[in-house]
Design an enzyme around this catalytic site. Structure first.
Site, PDB file in Angstrom:
ATOM      1  N   LYS A   1       3.737  -7.858   4.128  1.00  9.25           N
ATOM      2  CA  LYS A   1       4.868  -7.353   3.350  1.00  9.25           C
ATOM      3  C   LYS A   1       6.064  -7.034   4.249  1.00  9.25           C
ATOM      4  CE  LYS A   1       3.282  -7.530  -0.875  1.00  9.25           C
ATOM      5  NZ  LYS A   1       2.832  -6.408  -1.698  1.00  9.25           N
TER       6      LYS A   1
ATOM      7  N   ARG B   1      -6.017  -6.973  -0.676  1.00  9.30           N
ATOM      8  CA  ARG B   1      -5.591  -8.350  -0.942  1.00  9.30           C
ATOM      9  C   ARG B   1      -4.832  -8.841   0.289  1.00  9.30           C
ATOM     10  NH1 ARG B   1      -0.946 -10.798  -3.177  1.00  9.30           N
ATOM     11  NH2 ARG B   1      -1.395 -12.670  -4.419  1.00  9.30           N
TER      12      ARG B   1
END
Length: 374
Positions: free
Chosen positions: A314, A349
């Protein structure tokens, strides 16, 4: 502030804090998140007003909490009891065809993008279903419990994709994986794609809009009786990053939103035991927001459903590491995954499955050794 002075209409959350490696010799002084390996010694109690302004924050030891919470106004005392029960509630295993995925230990969901414009892998698996499926097989061999297949980019500014094109991308890959017994989730917010993917063998729906983008999606999931991941995003329109910011207390706001979505799904006939929650790290959230969500991640145990954490590659990792590009964020991704495991997340994830699985093996070994040693 005395607990009796907290307004009865305050928004109350409980966060497990004071984690310990082992509950041995701490009888009555620890509580546990579900049936996992996360024990803690206190609850952080936060009460905020409707506008998100915090009015109360304190750490209450587990051993004192029953007496302390009895002093709250009746609605808040009931709320506190509900949250305590949810934190302790077992997270039932996921039944995915012939496979059962237990959630008493952190599991890995591997990310398999089949988009030409993926932010993380540049679309290297797009257009070749067999090559993409081979990547999924490798993830399973490396220890992933589930492979999450997505055909639409949700990066900021991504172009809208017609559902027919999305189906054409994901179904051939899902069919190959499912035919070999790989548990597959479909990462989509479109009902038609959900139907096609489930028909091809997918076992889970992972929807970044929490079944709000498409008015048919709730019925599709309810009728399929499949597990579903409900993720928080500030917008359920075409751009899930729109309308970000403006949070009062971001953690409380996201918690309340997810709690409401879980209730809505239950009302629509979706069994609570099939619901998984995801706070949506990075979706319409600033670096400050994301850091708050990670640091206070354990608050989401109060939802009483399994928690999926998605921090892999991210943007916040780049922001904290000299703007490292997505492909160079492995260290930060593993660090976030381990932090999530420490704070009670049942699933992470990730793009980098072998490295994350190895890190979780070490995490498990340390936990087991602490329990044996006491």
């Amino acid at each position: 502030m005395n607990p009796s002075q907290i307004p009865a209409d305050a928004r109350l959350t409980l966060r497990p804090v004071g984690f310990v490696d082992s509950p041995v010799d701490l009888d009555g002084r620890t509580a546990r998140i579900g049936t996992g390996l996360s024990w803690f010694q206190a609850y952080e109690v936060v009460a905020v007003q409707a506008d998100g302004r915090r009015m109360f924050r304190d750490m209450i030891p587990v051993v004192d909490f029953t007496v302390w919470s009895a002093q709250l106004p009746d609605p808040l005392a009931q709320r506190a009891a509900t949250l305590v029960a949810r934190i302790a509630a077992p997270r039932p295993p996921l039944h995915l065809g012939e496979r059962i995925v237990r959630l008493d230990l952190p599991q890995v969901m591997g990310i398999l993008n089949v988009t030409p414009d993926s932010f993380s892998d540049g679309g290297k698996h797009a257009g070749d279903p067999q090559a993409a499926a081979d990547v999924g097989f490798a993830m399973m061999a490396a220890g992933a419990a589930i492979v999450d297949v997505g055909g639409e980019s949700t990066r900021p500014g991504a172009a809208k994709l017609w559902e027919g094109d999305e189906i054409a991308r994901v179904v051939p890959v899902i069919a190959r994986l499912a035919a070999s017994g790989v548990p597959v989730s479909i990462d989509t917010r479109k009902a038609a794609v959900m139907e096609a993917a489930l028909g091809a063998g997918a076992a889970i729906v992972n929807d970044i809009s929490a079944l709000l983008h498409d008015p048919r999606s709730m019925d599709v999931v309810a009728q399929a009786s499949c597990p579903v991941v409900l993720m928080h995003a500030p917008s359920t329109g075409d751009d899930p990053h729109a309308n970000g910011g403006g949070y009062g207390d971001v953690v409380t706001d996201v918690f309340d939103w997810l709690e409401a979505r879980i209730a809505a799904c239950e009302a629509a006939g979706i069994d609570r035991g099939r619901i998984i929650a995801d706070p949506g790290l990075g979706f319409g959230k600033s670096l400050t927001d994301n850091l708050a969500l990670v640091n206070r991640l354990a608050v989401f145990a109060g939802l009483g459903v399994p928690l999926l954490f998605g921090g892999s590659r991210k943007r916040m990792i780049g922001a904290l590491s000299n703007e490292a590009p997505a492909a160079q964020r492995l260290g930060g991704s593993v660090a976030l995954a381990m932090r999530a495991a420490d704070l009670g997340a049942q699933m992470v994830r990730v793009h980098d499955v072998p490295e994350t699985v190895q890190a979780l093996h070490i995490w498990r070994g340390l936990r087991d050794a602490a329990l044996v040693a006491g």
